[in-house]
Design a protein around this motif. Structure first.
Motif, PDB file in Angstrom:
ATOM      1  N   GLY A  64      72.878  30.912  17.083  1.00 41.19           N
ATOM      2  CA  GLY A  64      72.507  31.923  16.109  1.00 41.19           C
ATOM      3  C   GLY A  64      73.345  33.177  16.211  1.00 41.19           C
ATOM      4  N   GLN A  94      72.485  20.347  14.285  1.00 38.51           N
ATOM      5  CA  GLN A  94      72.978  21.691  14.012  1.00 38.51           C
ATOM      6  C   GLN A  94      74.304  21.617  13.250  1.00 38.51           C
ATOM      7  OE1 GLN A  94      73.380  23.898  17.653  1.00 38.51           O
ATOM      8  NE2 GLN A  94      71.279  23.475  18.349  1.00 38.51           N
ATOM      9  N   PRO A 161      67.945  24.981  13.083  1.00 35.63           N
ATOM     10  CA  PRO A 161      66.479  24.933  13.074  1.00 35.63           C
ATOM     11  C   PRO A 161      65.886  26.084  13.882  1.00 35.63           C
ATOM     12  CG  PRO A 161      67.426  22.784  13.625  1.00 35.63           C
ATOM     13  CD  PRO A 161      68.542  23.771  13.670  1.00 35.63           C
ATOM     14  N   THR A 162      64.715  26.515  13.510  1.00 31.34           N
ATOM     15  CA  THR A 162      64.067  27.624  14.215  1.00 31.34           C
ATOM     16  C   THR A 162      63.850  27.302  15.684  1.00 31.34           C
ATOM     17  OG1 THR A 162      62.937  28.193  12.147  1.00 31.34           O
ATOM     18  CG2 THR A 162      62.071  29.163  14.171  1.00 31.34           C
ATOM     19  N   SER A 163      63.613  26.043  15.993  1.00 31.03           N
ATOM     20  CA  SER A 163      63.369  25.658  17.384  1.00 31.03           C
ATOM     21  C   SER A 163      64.594  25.833  18.275  1.00 31.03           C
ATOM     22  CB  SER A 163      62.901  24.194  17.439  1.00 31.03           C
ATOM     23  OG  SER A 163      63.877  23.333  16.863  1.00 31.03           O
ATOM     24  N   ASP A 164      65.776  25.879  17.680  1.00 31.33           N
ATOM     25  CA  ASP A 164      67.002  26.001  18.471  1.00 31.33           C
ATOM     26  C   ASP A 164      67.559  27.419  18.505  1.00 31.33           C
ATOM     27  OD1 ASP A 164      66.980  23.367  19.145  1.00 31.33           O
ATOM     28  OD2 ASP A 164      68.476  22.742  17.665  1.00 31.33           O
ATOM     29  N   LEU A 165      66.900  28.376  17.876  1.00 32.09           N
ATOM     30  CA  LEU A 165      67.381  29.753  17.896  1.00 32.09           C
ATOM     31  C   LEU A 165      67.327  30.299  19.325  1.00 32.09           C
ATOM     32  CD1 LEU A 165      65.787  31.335  14.698  1.00 32.09           C
ATOM     33  CD2 LEU A 165      68.234  31.039  15.182  1.00 32.09           C
TER      34      LEU A 165
END
Length: 269
Positions: A64, A94, A161-165
């Motif tokens: 990010g 990603q 994805p939000t989980s990987d931020l």
């Protein structure tokens, strides 16, 4: 036969003389590790980490983030930017992207290369590449041609994805250039390369009043310095062509003029 041998010798000498000159200067840098390779990246254009061409730069960051590097590119070179992203063991798919901007911060399109790719959930690394157009010594104001100066590389994830931020990632960047030679030469050159702070430096050199208006932001340049823009190997081939044309003209005249004046025949009685 004498003319043929002379012409062959002239062509051989021209070929030997033109060989070293045709190579032309090209920007290069010291090998990786010499002087310390950069191990971090900037977070904006102003804080971009400076790297030399041919140098491998690494950085650690978080998914990010925007990672920035800058490098010098001179006229006649065709830069190739390669980036490698090390992903964590577990992650969702990603998409990463690499963008290259010139000294005016205009995004330069890639001629070819995978400038954006999507990593599968089981991928551990992701390779990106961008081959730019040949850098021109001069261009029209309305054109978007790449010009000599500082170039910026931005590496980031565009679909995350939000989980990987915020998950830790590693990055590696390397820039190389190929000399395009006289085929890419143009008539004209910039007064100064597009390097941050060059206007301030030029103003001080002209004797403007006032104290130090600010330091030059970029200290990187090609190993052989910035080229003047007017010299290229096409001058060598133009000169060689002129010499060959002159030799061909002399040879044609020699072959067509004959052996000289015809013998004088005495009048008959």
């Amino acid at each position: 036969m004498r003319f043929t041998r002379a012409l062959s010798a002239a062509v051989l000498l021209l070929g030997v003389a033109a060989g070293p000159a045709a190579a032309g200067p090209s920007p290069s840098a010291s090998p990786s590790g010499e002087g310390g390779a950069p191990t971090e990246a900037g977070t904006s254009f102003r804080t971009a980490t400076e790297i030399e061409q041919g140098q491998r730069a690494t950085a650690n960051g978080s998914a990010g983030d925007y990672l920035y590097w800058s490098f010098p590119a001179d006229a006649g070179g065709r830069p190739t930017v390669r980036a490698s992203v090390r992903l964590p063991e577990t992650h969702a798919p990603q998409t990463w992207r690499i963008d290259v901007y010139d000294g005016l911060r205009r995004r330069q399109a890639c001629q070819w290369g995978a400038e954006n790719r999507t990593a599968a959930a089981d991928a551990s690394t992701l390779e990106l590449a961008c081959v730019l157009r040949t850098v021109r010594a001069w261009s029209e104001p309305w054109a978007n041609d790449p010009l000599p100066g500082t170039y910026y590389v931005r590496l980031t994830a565009v679909r995350l994805p939000t989980s990987d931020l915020g998950v830790p990632v590693g990055a590696e960047v390397r820039v190389d250039s190929k000399d395009a030679g006289g085929a890419a030469a143009v008539d004209g050159s910039l007064a100064e390369p597009l390097v941050p702070g060059v206007a301030v430096s030029s103003g001080k050199d002209d004797g403007e009043d006032g104290e130090d208006r600010g330091a030059v932001l970029s200290a990187i340049e090609p190993e052989d310095g910035w080229s003047s823009g007017w010299w290229s190997d096409r001058w060598v081939w133009t000169g060689a062509g002129a010499v060959l044309a002159a030799l061909a003209g002399i040879g044609g005249y020699t072959l067509t003029r004959g052996s000289g004046r015809p013998p004088r025949v005495p009048p008959t009685a």
